[in-house]
Design a protein around this motif. Sequence first.
Motif, PDB file in Angstrom:
ATOM      1  N   HIS A 126       1.833   7.516   8.895  1.00 18.64           N
ATOM      2  CA  HIS A 126       0.442   7.081   8.714  1.00 18.64           C
ATOM      3  C   HIS A 126       0.328   5.558   8.843  1.00 18.64           C
ATOM      4  O   HIS A 126      -0.629   5.051   9.437  1.00 18.64           O
ATOM      5  N   ARG A 129       0.423   4.780  12.404  1.00 21.24           N
ATOM      6  CA  ARG A 129      -0.862   5.155  13.015  1.00 21.24           C
ATOM      7  C   ARG A 129      -1.897   4.058  12.824  1.00 21.24           C
ATOM      8  O   ARG A 129      -2.596   3.684  13.757  1.00 21.24           O
ATOM      9  N   THR A 130      -1.964   3.495  11.616  1.00 20.58           N
ATOM     10  CA  THR A 130      -2.994   2.476  11.363  1.00 20.58           C
ATOM     11  C   THR A 130      -2.678   1.180  12.102  1.00 20.58           C
ATOM     12  O   THR A 130      -3.588   0.516  12.595  1.00 20.58           O
ATOM     13  N   ARG A 133      -3.641   1.692  15.686  1.00 21.52           N
ATOM     14  CA  ARG A 133      -5.094   1.564  15.854  1.00 21.52           C
ATOM     15  C   ARG A 133      -5.516   0.099  15.894  1.00 21.52           C
ATOM     16  O   ARG A 133      -6.386  -0.283  16.665  1.00 21.52           O
ATOM     17  N   ARG A 134      -4.882  -0.734  15.053  1.00 22.96           N
ATOM     18  CA  ARG A 134      -5.208  -2.168  15.079  1.00 22.96           C
ATOM     19  C   ARG A 134      -4.792  -2.771  16.420  1.00 22.96           C
ATOM     20  O   ARG A 134      -5.543  -3.557  17.019  1.00 22.96           O
ATOM     21  N   GLU A 136      -4.622  -1.222  19.217  1.00 21.28           N
ATOM     22  CA  GLU A 136      -5.595  -0.721  20.192  1.00 21.28           C
ATOM     23  C   GLU A 136      -6.876  -1.549  20.149  1.00 21.28           C
ATOM     24  O   GLU A 136      -7.409  -1.940  21.197  1.00 21.28           O
ATOM     25  N   ARG A 137      -7.377  -1.839  18.946  1.00 21.97           N
ATOM     26  CA  ARG A 137      -8.604  -2.650  18.833  1.00 21.97           C
ATOM     27  C   ARG A 137      -8.407  -4.033  19.448  1.00 21.97           C
ATOM     28  O   ARG A 137      -9.299  -4.563  20.128  1.00 21.97           O
ATOM     29  N   ASN A 157      -4.094   4.622  22.074  1.00 19.22           N
ATOM     30  CA  ASN A 157      -4.960   5.664  21.529  1.00 19.22           C
ATOM     31  C   ASN A 157      -4.155   6.955  21.326  1.00 19.22           C
ATOM     32  O   ASN A 157      -4.237   7.599  20.274  1.00 19.22           O
ATOM     33  N   SER A 160      -1.520   6.680  18.370  1.00 19.28           N
ATOM     34  CA  SER A 160      -2.032   6.881  17.009  1.00 19.28           C
ATOM     35  C   SER A 160      -2.262   8.368  16.740  1.00 19.28           C
ATOM     36  O   SER A 160      -2.008   8.853  15.632  1.00 19.28           O
ATOM     37  N   ASP A 161      -2.733   9.095  17.751  1.00 20.20           N
ATOM     38  CA  ASP A 161      -2.902  10.551  17.598  1.00 20.20           C
ATOM     39  C   ASP A 161      -1.555  11.229  17.349  1.00 20.20           C
ATOM     40  O   ASP A 161      -1.433  12.086  16.475  1.00 20.20           O
TER      41      ASP A 161
END
Length: 186
Positions: A126, A129-130, A133-134, A136-137, A157, A160-161
């Motif tokens: 997890h 994953r976070t 995501r950061r 990716e942003r 993307n 993270s999935d």
Amino acid sequence: MVKLDVITTRGGDAGETSLGDGTRIRKDALRIEAIGTVDEVNAVLGLLRLHTAGDAELDPILARIQNDLFDLGADLCVPGEAGDRLRLAMAQSVRLDQEIAMLNGTLPALRSFVLPGGTPGAAMAHLGRTVARRAERLVVALAAEEAVNPEAVRYLNRLSDLLFVLSRRMNGNGAGDVLWAPGATR
């Protein structure tokens, strides 16, 4: 071939660093922030692999992803279309799609959102994953300002999935998932 004889160059002492094409930029530039966050994802995956060591199915997936993340960093460190430079390829995202489908195929459907936690390995997935995501942003923000390989966003993307599905797998195939109970603490 990469050859690193000297680690301390002192070239960044003034707050700048070099990109793969030799361009010098500030260390707080969005491109460097994105590259650094991709590196951070990779470090989290190194910790996650402490929980998958000996798992003949999961550990090789994470080992390949760590290598992919170095490819992504190499891609991001050379702006624009650099001809023969290493670029992340669609095949790497497609492979993640296949691995997500394979891992998710054994999991029960979710009845609620999943809170980060459960086993130590799932909690580490997890966290990965976070951070993915950061990253990716940041790559999306960079792509709004400069040319970026669209596979970089797609890959992060998918990653993270995959890490979400992996967390469920590491929680006893979803049996140990910590489910959100809306309004339970009111």
